[in-house]
Design a protein around this motif. Structure first.
Motif, PDB file in Angstrom:
ATOM      1  N   TRP A  25       0.823  -1.206   0.000  1.00 15.98           N
ATOM      2  CA  TRP A  25       0.000   0.000   0.000  1.00 15.98           C
ATOM      3  C   TRP A  25       0.860   1.261   0.000  1.00 15.98           C
ATOM      4  CZ3 TRP A  25       0.499   3.548   3.864  1.00 15.98           C
ATOM      5  CH2 TRP A  25       1.019   3.116   5.079  1.00 15.98           C
ATOM      6  N   LEU A  26       2.000   1.207   0.663  1.00 11.08           N
ATOM      7  CA  LEU A  26       2.876   2.367   0.724  1.00 11.08           C
ATOM      8  C   LEU A  26       3.587   2.595  -0.613  1.00 11.08           C
ATOM      9  CD1 LEU A  26       3.898   4.610   2.528  1.00 11.08           C
ATOM     10  CD2 LEU A  26       5.583   3.017   3.468  1.00 11.08           C
ATOM     11  N   VAL A  27       4.010   1.511  -1.242  1.00  8.24           N
ATOM     12  CA  VAL A  27       4.632   1.617  -2.567  1.00  8.24           C
ATOM     13  C   VAL A  27       3.616   2.139  -3.579  1.00  8.24           C
ATOM     14  CG1 VAL A  27       5.678   0.309  -4.452  1.00  8.24           C
ATOM     15  CG2 VAL A  27       6.328  -0.194  -2.097  1.00  8.24           C
ATOM     16  N   LEU A  28       2.422   1.564  -3.564  1.00  8.24           N
ATOM     17  CA  LEU A  28       1.385   1.977  -4.516  1.00  8.24           C
ATOM     18  C   LEU A  28       0.960   3.430  -4.306  1.00  8.24           C
ATOM     19  CD1 LEU A  28      -0.797  -1.257  -4.657  1.00  8.24           C
ATOM     20  CD2 LEU A  28       0.690  -0.336  -6.444  1.00  8.24           C
ATOM     21  N   ALA A  29       0.898   3.869  -3.068  1.00  7.41           N
ATOM     22  CA  ALA A  29       0.542   5.266  -2.799  1.00  7.41           C
ATOM     23  C   ALA A  29       1.579   6.208  -3.411  1.00  7.41           C
ATOM     24  CB  ALA A  29       0.415   5.500  -1.295  1.00  7.41           C
ATOM     25  N   GLY A  30       2.850   5.895  -3.218  1.00  2.00           N
ATOM     26  CA  GLY A  30       3.902   6.730  -3.794  1.00  2.00           C
ATOM     27  C   GLY A  30       3.879   6.721  -5.309  1.00  2.00           C
ATOM     28  N   ALA A  31       3.656   5.558  -5.888  1.00  2.00           N
ATOM     29  CA  ALA A  31       3.593   5.455  -7.347  1.00  2.00           C
ATOM     30  C   ALA A  31       2.384   6.216  -7.889  1.00  2.00           C
ATOM     31  CB  ALA A  31       3.539   3.991  -7.776  1.00  2.00           C
ATOM     32  N   ALA A  32       1.244   6.127  -7.213  1.00  2.00           N
ATOM     33  CA  ALA A  32       0.036   6.815  -7.660  1.00  2.00           C
ATOM     34  C   ALA A  32       0.222   8.332  -7.623  1.00  2.00           C
ATOM     35  CB  ALA A  32      -1.163   6.404  -6.801  1.00  2.00           C
ATOM     36  N   VAL A  33       0.832   8.841  -6.574  1.00  2.00           N
ATOM     37  CA  VAL A  33       1.049  10.285  -6.473  1.00  2.00           C
ATOM     38  C   VAL A  33       2.046  10.739  -7.540  1.00  2.00           C
ATOM     39  CG1 VAL A  33       1.894  12.150  -4.989  1.00  2.00           C
ATOM     40  CG2 VAL A  33       0.407  10.394  -4.044  1.00  2.00           C
ATOM     41  N   ALA A  34       3.083   9.931  -7.773  1.00  2.00           N
ATOM     42  CA  ALA A  34       4.063  10.272  -8.819  1.00  2.00           C
ATOM     43  C   ALA A  34       3.399  10.303 -10.197  1.00  2.00           C
ATOM     44  CB  ALA A  34       5.215   9.276  -8.804  1.00  2.00           C
ATOM     45  N   LEU A  35       2.556   9.325 -10.483  1.00  3.87           N
ATOM     46  CA  LEU A  35       1.841   9.305 -11.769  1.00  3.87           C
ATOM     47  C   LEU A  35       0.863  10.480 -11.892  1.00  3.87           C
ATOM     48  CD1 LEU A  35       1.171   5.475 -12.204  1.00  3.87           C
ATOM     49  CD2 LEU A  35       2.665   6.924 -13.611  1.00  3.87           C
ATOM     50  N   ALA A  36       0.190  10.811 -10.797  1.00  5.28           N
ATOM     51  CA  ALA A  36      -0.732  11.948 -10.817  1.00  5.28           C
ATOM     52  C   ALA A  36       0.033  13.245 -11.064  1.00  5.28           C
ATOM     53  CB  ALA A  36      -1.508  12.021  -9.501  1.00  5.28           C
ATOM     54  N   ALA A  37       1.179  13.384 -10.437  1.00  6.26           N
ATOM     55  CA  ALA A  37       2.002  14.589 -10.651  1.00  6.26           C
ATOM     56  C   ALA A  37       2.442  14.688 -12.108  1.00  6.26           C
ATOM     57  CB  ALA A  37       3.218  14.558  -9.717  1.00  6.26           C
ATOM     58  N   LEU A  38       2.803  13.557 -12.694  1.00  6.49           N
ATOM     59  CA  LEU A  38       3.173  13.556 -14.120  1.00  6.49           C
ATOM     60  C   LEU A  38       1.984  13.959 -14.996  1.00  6.49           C
ATOM     61  CD1 LEU A  38       5.363  10.344 -14.504  1.00  6.49           C
ATOM     62  CD2 LEU A  38       6.033  12.671 -15.115  1.00  6.49           C
ATOM     63  N   ALA A  39       0.828  13.371 -14.721  1.00  7.17           N
ATOM     64  CA  ALA A  39      -0.358  13.618 -15.541  1.00  7.17           C
ATOM     65  C   ALA A  39      -0.835  15.063 -15.429  1.00  7.17           C
ATOM     66  CB  ALA A  39      -1.478  12.660 -15.131  1.00  7.17           C
ATOM     67  N   LEU A  40      -0.669  15.667 -14.258  1.00  8.84           N
ATOM     68  CA  LEU A  40      -1.138  17.037 -14.034  1.00  8.84           C
ATOM     69  C   LEU A  40      -0.078  18.085 -14.341  1.00  8.84           C
ATOM     70  CD1 LEU A  40      -3.045  16.409 -10.679  1.00  8.84           C
ATOM     71  CD2 LEU A  40      -4.038  16.734 -12.968  1.00  8.84           C
ATOM     72  N   GLY A  41       1.093  17.638 -14.796  1.00  8.26           N
ATOM     73  CA  GLY A  41       2.169  18.580 -15.107  1.00  8.26           C
ATOM     74  C   GLY A  41       2.801  19.197 -13.873  1.00  8.26           C
ATOM     75  N   MET A  42       2.739  18.493 -12.751  1.00  8.80           N
ATOM     76  CA  MET A  42       3.271  19.009 -11.489  1.00  8.80           C
ATOM     77  C   MET A  42       4.474  18.198 -10.999  1.00  8.80           C
ATOM     78  SD  MET A  42      -0.407  19.664  -9.624  1.00  8.80           S
ATOM     79  CE  MET A  42       0.329  20.159  -8.091  1.00  8.80           C
ATOM     80  N   LYS A  78      10.018  -3.245  -5.548  1.00  4.90           N
ATOM     81  CA  LYS A  78       8.839  -2.454  -5.900  1.00  4.90           C
ATOM     82  C   LYS A  78       9.046  -0.983  -5.560  1.00  4.90           C
ATOM     83  CE  LYS A  78       6.474  -5.673  -3.746  1.00  4.90           C
ATOM     84  NZ  LYS A  78       5.388  -6.405  -3.069  1.00  4.90           N
ATOM     85  N   PHE A  79       9.687  -0.726  -4.428  1.00  5.53           N
ATOM     86  CA  PHE A  79       9.965   0.656  -4.051  1.00  5.53           C
ATOM     87  C   PHE A  79      10.896   1.322  -5.066  1.00  5.53           C
ATOM     88  CE2 PHE A  79      12.792   3.688  -1.861  1.00  5.53           C
ATOM     89  CZ  PHE A  79      11.857   4.683  -1.617  1.00  5.53           C
ATOM     90  N   ALA A  80      11.902   0.601  -5.547  1.00  8.20           N
ATOM     91  CA  ALA A  80      12.819   1.165  -6.546  1.00  8.20           C
ATOM     92  C   ALA A  80      12.075   1.538  -7.823  1.00  8.20           C
ATOM     93  CB  ALA A  80      13.950   0.181  -6.846  1.00  8.20           C
ATOM     94  N   GLY A  81      11.101   0.727  -8.207  1.00  7.34           N
ATOM     95  CA  GLY A  81      10.292   1.061  -9.374  1.00  7.34           C
ATOM     96  C   GLY A  81       9.473   2.329  -9.157  1.00  7.34           C
ATOM     97  N   ALA A  82       8.831   2.430  -8.010  1.00  5.17           N
ATOM     98  CA  ALA A  82       8.046   3.631  -7.701  1.00  5.17           C
ATOM     99  C   ALA A  82       8.950   4.852  -7.574  1.00  5.17           C
ATOM    100  CB  ALA A  82       7.248   3.412  -6.423  1.00  5.17           C
ATOM    101  N   LEU A  83      10.110   4.660  -7.006  1.00  4.93           N
ATOM    102  CA  LEU A  83      11.072   5.755  -6.868  1.00  4.93           C
ATOM    103  C   LEU A  83      11.506   6.270  -8.242  1.00  4.93           C
ATOM    104  CD1 LEU A  83      12.812   7.479  -4.982  1.00  4.93           C
ATOM    105  CD2 LEU A  83      14.538   5.667  -5.079  1.00  4.93           C
TER     106      LEU A  83
END
Length: 168
Positions: A25-42, A78-83
């Motif tokens: 859940w912690l890895v997925l949360a970080g990956a989701a926020v990173a993807l959202a930041a990419l999608a929103l241009g942030m 998994k963390f390295a991938g999200a990172l």
């Protein structure tokens, strides 16, 4: 967004140091926020989607090989991938070098304290509490302790990279 990344890194580091694991859940949360930041241009580090996705693939793929031979836990991979989604491919090399140096120091200190138990509490702290069971030859199980919290060291090296490594 940098604050969100730093908070995520802090949670990962604390969890890995205390439990010697990083929950999905912690890895997925970080990956989701990173993807959202990419999608929103942030994206906080000014990388594009290709650089971020390449970083995720290389981060996951390289550590997957180390996991396959039994030297690393799946949470670290998994963390390295999200990172990689956060920092991109160019930043992974200095982060890996820093994390590997910290992990090497951790291991060396633990080995020294096992040989000469001058500070037994420190040795126990470095060892951690959890261990993983590895199945060998289809039946006999062998306890393999996860001594090094590698995801925590990746998180620490990333925080250092964020503060000192990026002079823009």
């Amino acid at each position: 967004m940098r604050l969100a990344c730093l908070l995520w890194l802090l949670f990962v580091a604390v969890y890995d140091f205390r439990q010697r694991r990083v929950p999905n859940w912690l890895v997925l949360a970080g990956a989701a926020v990173a993807l959202a930041a990419l999608a929103l241009g942030m994206q906080p580090f000014g990388i594009d989607a290709f650089t971020a996705l390449t970083g995720a693939a290389v981060g996951f793929g390289c550590l997957l090989l180390i996991y396959a031979i039994g030297f690393m836990g799946a949470g670290d991979v998994k963390f390295a991938g999200a990172l990689g989604l956060w920092v991109g491919l160019p930043a992974l090399l200095p982060i890996w070098v820093g994390a590997s140096l910290l992990a090497g120091l951790h291991s060396a200190l633990w080995l020294v304290l096992q040989r000469w138990p001058v500070f037994p509490r420190l040795a126990l702290m470095l060892q951690g509490r959890s261990s993983a069971v590895i199945d060998i030859d289809g039946g006999a199980s062998l306890k393999r302790k996860r001594i090094v919290p590698y995801a925590a060291y990746l998180a620490m090296a990333t925080a250092v990279w964020m503060i000192w490594g990026r002079q823009s």
